[in-house]
Every structure is written in C-alpha cells, then in structure tokens.
Design a protein around this motif. Structure first.
Motif, PDB file in Angstrom:
ATOM      1  N   LEU A 168       0.812  -1.215   0.000  1.00 26.21           N
ATOM      2  CA  LEU A 168       0.000   0.000   0.000  1.00 26.21           C
ATOM      3  C   LEU A 168       0.846   1.266   0.000  1.00 26.21           C
ATOM      4  O   LEU A 168       0.292   2.377  -0.050  1.00 26.21           O
ATOM      5  N   GLY A 169       2.156   1.130   0.063  1.00 22.66           N
ATOM      6  CA  GLY A 169       3.017   2.310   0.063  1.00 22.66           C
ATOM      7  C   GLY A 169       3.022   3.064   1.373  1.00 22.66           C
ATOM      8  O   GLY A 169       3.288   4.270   1.390  1.00 22.66           O
ATOM      9  N   ILE A 170       2.746   2.387   2.480  1.00 24.78           N
ATOM     10  CA  ILE A 170       2.740   3.023   3.793  1.00 24.78           C
ATOM     11  C   ILE A 170       4.168   3.033   4.336  1.00 24.78           C
ATOM     12  O   ILE A 170       4.828   1.995   4.355  1.00 24.78           O
ATOM     13  N   PRO A 171       4.672   4.187   4.798  1.00 22.84           N
ATOM     14  CA  PRO A 171       6.031   4.237   5.356  1.00 22.84           C
ATOM     15  C   PRO A 171       6.188   3.316   6.565  1.00 22.84           C
ATOM     16  O   PRO A 171       5.284   3.201   7.400  1.00 22.84           O
ATOM     17  N   ILE A 172       7.339   2.668   6.660  1.00 21.93           N
ATOM     18  CA  ILE A 172       7.606   1.686   7.716  1.00 21.93           C
ATOM     19  C   ILE A 172       8.786   2.154   8.542  1.00 21.93           C
ATOM     20  O   ILE A 172       9.842   2.491   7.998  1.00 21.93           O
ATOM     21  N   ILE A 173       8.585   2.178   9.853  1.00 22.01           N
ATOM     22  CA  ILE A 173       9.670   2.425  10.809  1.00 22.01           C
ATOM     23  C   ILE A 173       9.930   1.100  11.504  1.00 22.01           C
ATOM     24  O   ILE A 173       9.032   0.552  12.157  1.00 22.01           O
ATOM     25  N   GLY A 174      11.123   0.549  11.375  1.00 21.12           N
ATOM     26  CA  GLY A 174      11.376  -0.792  11.893  1.00 21.12           C
ATOM     27  C   GLY A 174      12.596  -0.878  12.780  1.00 21.12           C
ATOM     28  O   GLY A 174      13.631  -0.261  12.501  1.00 21.12           O
ATOM     29  N   LEU A 175      12.442  -1.636  13.869  1.00 14.90           N
ATOM     30  CA  LEU A 175      13.593  -2.033  14.693  1.00 14.90           C
ATOM     31  C   LEU A 175      14.206  -3.264  14.038  1.00 14.90           C
ATOM     32  O   LEU A 175      13.608  -4.335  14.044  1.00 14.90           O
ATOM     33  N   VAL A 176      15.389  -3.102  13.450  1.00 13.08           N
ATOM     34  CA  VAL A 176      15.973  -4.128  12.595  1.00 13.08           C
ATOM     35  C   VAL A 176      17.142  -4.781  13.310  1.00 13.08           C
ATOM     36  O   VAL A 176      18.097  -4.111  13.718  1.00 13.08           O
ATOM     37  N   ASP A 177      17.068  -6.098  13.445  1.00 17.60           N
ATOM     38  CA  ASP A 177      18.162  -6.871  14.053  1.00 17.60           C
ATOM     39  C   ASP A 177      19.108  -7.345  12.951  1.00 17.60           C
ATOM     40  O   ASP A 177      18.842  -7.167  11.752  1.00 17.60           O
ATOM     41  N   SER A 178      20.179  -7.985  13.354  1.00 17.60           N
ATOM     42  CA  SER A 178      21.202  -8.405  12.391  1.00 17.60           C
ATOM     43  C   SER A 178      20.741  -9.548  11.500  1.00 17.60           C
ATOM     44  O   SER A 178      21.387  -9.835  10.492  1.00 17.60           O
ATOM     45  N   ASN A 179      19.649 -10.214  11.847  1.00 21.44           N
ATOM     46  CA  ASN A 179      19.144 -11.325  11.036  1.00 21.44           C
ATOM     47  C   ASN A 179      17.989 -10.908  10.121  1.00 21.44           C
ATOM     48  O   ASN A 179      17.254 -11.759   9.628  1.00 21.44           O
ATOM     49  N   CYS A 180      17.795  -9.620   9.907  1.00 17.64           N
ATOM     50  CA  CYS A 180      16.667  -9.124   9.110  1.00 17.64           C
ATOM     51  C   CYS A 180      17.170  -8.473   7.825  1.00 17.64           C
ATOM     52  O   CYS A 180      18.341  -8.134   7.688  1.00 17.64           O
ATOM     53  N   ASN A 181      16.210  -8.298   6.894  1.00 16.34           N
ATOM     54  CA  ASN A 181      16.501  -7.617   5.642  1.00 16.34           C
ATOM     55  C   ASN A 181      15.943  -6.202   5.720  1.00 16.34           C
ATOM     56  O   ASN A 181      14.726  -6.002   5.725  1.00 16.34           O
ATOM     57  N   PRO A 182      16.789  -5.172   5.775  1.00 12.72           N
ATOM     58  CA  PRO A 182      16.305  -3.797   5.978  1.00 12.72           C
ATOM     59  C   PRO A 182      15.867  -3.104   4.712  1.00 12.72           C
ATOM     60  O   PRO A 182      15.488  -1.924   4.766  1.00 12.72           O
ATOM     61  N   THR A 183      15.882  -3.766   3.560  1.00 17.15           N
ATOM     62  CA  THR A 183      15.608  -3.067   2.293  1.00 17.15           C
ATOM     63  C   THR A 183      14.171  -2.607   2.158  1.00 17.15           C
ATOM     64  O   THR A 183      13.899  -1.633   1.451  1.00 17.15           O
ATOM     65  N   ILE A 184      13.228  -3.286   2.804  1.00 14.28           N
ATOM     66  CA  ILE A 184      11.822  -2.916   2.672  1.00 14.28           C
ATOM     67  C   ILE A 184      11.388  -1.897   3.726  1.00 14.28           C
ATOM     68  O   ILE A 184      10.225  -1.484   3.738  1.00 14.28           O
ATOM     69  N   VAL A 185      12.317  -1.492   4.591  1.00 11.36           N
ATOM     70  CA  VAL A 185      11.992  -0.551   5.664  1.00 11.36           C
ATOM     71  C   VAL A 185      12.434   0.841   5.237  1.00 11.36           C
ATOM     72  O   VAL A 185      13.552   1.036   4.764  1.00 11.36           O
ATOM     73  N   ASP A 186      11.552   1.809   5.417  1.00 10.70           N
ATOM     74  CA  ASP A 186      11.864   3.186   5.036  1.00 10.70           C
ATOM     75  C   ASP A 186      12.757   3.870   6.065  1.00 10.70           C
ATOM     76  O   ASP A 186      13.638   4.653   5.695  1.00 10.70           O
ATOM     77  N   TYR A 187      12.509   3.634   7.342  1.00 10.44           N
ATOM     78  CA  TYR A 187      13.304   4.227   8.413  1.00 10.44           C
ATOM     79  C   TYR A 187      13.848   3.090   9.274  1.00 10.44           C
ATOM     80  O   TYR A 187      13.135   2.518  10.104  1.00 10.44           O
ATOM     81  N   VAL A 188      15.109   2.769   9.057  1.00  7.99           N
ATOM     82  CA  VAL A 188      15.754   1.645   9.740  1.00  7.99           C
ATOM     83  C   VAL A 188      16.324   2.121  11.069  1.00  7.99           C
ATOM     84  O   VAL A 188      17.005   3.158  11.141  1.00  7.99           O
ATOM     85  N   ILE A 189      16.055   1.354  12.126  1.00  4.80           N
ATOM     86  CA  ILE A 189      16.644   1.589  13.447  1.00  4.80           C
ATOM     87  C   ILE A 189      17.385   0.316  13.839  1.00  4.80           C
ATOM     88  O   ILE A 189      16.769  -0.655  14.298  1.00  4.80           O
ATOM     89  N   PRO A 190      18.677   0.239  13.663  1.00  2.00           N
ATOM     90  CA  PRO A 190      19.419  -0.977  14.025  1.00  2.00           C
ATOM     91  C   PRO A 190      19.378  -1.204  15.542  1.00  2.00           C
ATOM     92  O   PRO A 190      19.567  -0.273  16.327  1.00  2.00           O
ATOM     93  N   GLY A 191      19.079  -2.422  15.929  1.00  4.29           N
ATOM     94  CA  GLY A 191      19.016  -2.731  17.357  1.00  4.29           C
ATOM     95  C   GLY A 191      18.672  -4.183  17.584  1.00  4.29           C
ATOM     96  O   GLY A 191      18.372  -4.934  16.648  1.00  4.29           O
ATOM     97  N   ASN A 192      18.694  -4.546  18.838  1.00  2.13           N
ATOM     98  CA  ASN A 192      18.400  -5.920  19.243  1.00  2.13           C
ATOM     99  C   ASN A 192      16.913  -6.037  19.537  1.00  2.13           C
ATOM    100  O   ASN A 192      16.411  -5.402  20.474  1.00  2.13           O
TER     101      ASN A 192
END
Length: 315
Positions: free
Chosen positions: A153-177
C-alpha cells in the motif's frame, strides 16, 4: 545488515550504536512531524519481548496497535476488517447495556465467544477508521505479513531491525536488538514520547480550531436569527398597515354609499315647494294640477255604428 554492524565477538554481532542513535533521531523526527499533522501511526509487535511496551505506549499516544495477532488483510482488505470492527463495537454496546444477560444461555455464550475473539484480534485497532499513515514494526521476521501489506500500500515503515533481518523494505531503519525487552522498550519509548508530544499539540490546536468554528457558527446562527426576526417584524408591520388601509377604505366606501342611498320605493324624493314669506301654505297656482284623460261625449247627429243600425232595423 553489514553496514549497521560494528563487529563480531564470540559469534555475536555488535550493532553500531552511533548509527542507531542517528537513525533513531531521523525516525523520531519523521514520526513526530507526521503525528503533528494529525496522522495515525500503527504500532505492531506481537512477540513477547515487545508486546507490553507496544500496548502501553500506543495507549499513551492514542494510536492503534497490534500486539496479539496480525489479522491477514488488516491493511489490504480494510473494508472487510472495518465491518468486523463495527461488529465489535456492537457487541461491546450490548454487553455494556446488559442486554447479553437477557439472551438465552446458548446464544449468550456464542456472542461472548465472538466478542472475546474480536477483542483478541482487533481490540487495539477498534478506533482506527482508516488505514494508518505509518507503521512501527518490531522484529521484521515475525511481522512479515504486516510488512508485505504496508509495502504493497506504500505506507512508510519504521522498523527495529536486528542483524538477522533484511532492511531493504523498511523506510526508516533503526538498528538494534529486537530480542531484548529493554532494547525494545528503549526504541518504542523514544518513538512514543515524540509521537505523544506532537499528537497532544495537534489535538490542542484542533480543539482551539473547533472552538473557533463553533463560535463562528453560533455567531452566524445568531445573525441569521436576528435577520429572520427583523424580516418577520417588517412583514407583520406591512401586513398590519395593509389591513388598516383596507379597513379605512372599506369604511369610507360604506359612509359614501349611505349618503347616496335612495328613498323607499326606489325613487328619488319629490322636491318640496319653498315656503312663502308669510309662512303660510303655498298658493294653489303653485301646486301641480293633475291632468285627467277624458273621453269626448258622442254628439246627437253622429252616426251610429253599422251594427246598431241593423239592430234597430230588425226591431
């Protein structure tokens, strides 16, 4: 996730916290700006470590959340989901008014089970009237379906991204555990505080705007009421004047008609002779003499009619 990893120690990846701080500031700025415009941000976190923080901060901000189970089609098939939300409100209303207790036991138990199921699946989004303007996701692996629907739907995504995730589909990446409760709490709290302050400022501004609109509406209604009253008074005054003029005209016509009314018999009254100087009766010469029609007497020498002659001859 290589660019967000500082290094590795004992088989454990170490997140670069400098990038985490910078990217978290960008994400909070975006979320704050969105909430300041009246946007809705959906908090999603169904894993156990993030469930409590998601629920508490979403309630603090007045935003919708999903903390138990992501219902397939929540975003892509929102019209159907909206009907189920309406059913949830209906059952809550019946329960609040005590009408469920009046139903037969079997029907009451069925409705209570339906209400519990709807509360479990849609309790956090009961006040969401439209698809959200952004989504906050904790653990991209667990929330794969939610990410796919938001991305579609084109909705912006803010994601808490761990080292085992794919951050390409997230608009605002927040690296963390995303496996630690305190880590999830820290990220969600930072986002929640910025969203709460901006949403409160927007609500206050909206309240002021609503009050101004209400005052303007009342002022317009008062002016319209006064105008209608003035028009009604002017109309009533004009009608009263017209009635008074019509009554005066009718009275004048009635008086004029009374003066010109003829005598009995339908003839004008005879003109009385003027009295004499001595005050006596008028002279006989002054009186009109009636003319009587007289038939002339037959003369002696006149001839009789023929019929009379025949009668006399026979005699």
């Amino acid at each position: 996730m290589r660019r967000y990893i500082h290094g590795e120690r004992d088989g454990i990846h170490v997140i670069d916290l400098l990038q985490t701080e910078k990217l978290l500031a960008e994400a909070t700025e975006f979320a704050s700006e969105l909430a300041g415009k009246g946007g809705k941000i959906l908090f999603v976190g169904t894993k156990k470590q993030a469930r409590d923080s998601i629920e508490s901060w979403a309630n603090e901000c007045g935003m919708p959340f999903v903390s138990r189970r992501w219902l397939g089609g929540l975003l892509t098939n929102f019209q159907t989901i909206n009907k189920r939300i309406a059913r949830l409100h209906e059952l809550n209303e019946l329960e609040r008014e005590g009408q469920l207790e009046l139903l037969p036991t079997k029907e009451r138990m069925t409705m209570e089970a339906e209400l519990a199921k709807l509360e479990y699946n849609l309790g956090g989004v009961r006040d969401m009237q439209r698809p959200p303007d952004a989504v906050v996701v904790v653990d991209l692996v667990t929330e794969e379906i939610a990410l796919a629907e938001a991305s579609r739907l084109g909705i912006p995504i803010i994601g808490l991204v761990d080292s085992n995730c794919n951050p390409t589909i997230v608009d605002y990446v927040i690296p963390g555990n995303d496996d630690a409760i305190r880590s999830c709490e820290l990220i969600v709290r930072a986002l929640g505080e910025s969203i709460k302050s901006s949403a409160a400022a927007w609500e206050q501004a909206e309240e002021v705007r609503r009050q101004r609109e209400e005052e303007a509406r009342r002022k317009r209604e008062e002016e319209d009421r006064k105008r209608r009253e003035a028009e009604a008074a002017a109309k009533a005054e004009a009608e009263a004047k017209a009635k008074a003029a019509a009554a005066a005209k009718a009275q004048a016509e009635k008086e004029a008609g009374g003066k010109q009314q003829p005598a009995k018999g339908g003839q004008a009254p005879a003109k009385q002779p003027a009295p004499t100087k001595g005050g006596g009766a008028p002279k006989a010469a002054d009186k009109p003499v009636p003319v009587e029609k007289q038939t002339p007497a037959p003369s002696k020498g006149a001839e009789q009619p023929a019929e009379n002659k025949e009668e006399s001859a026979s005699k």
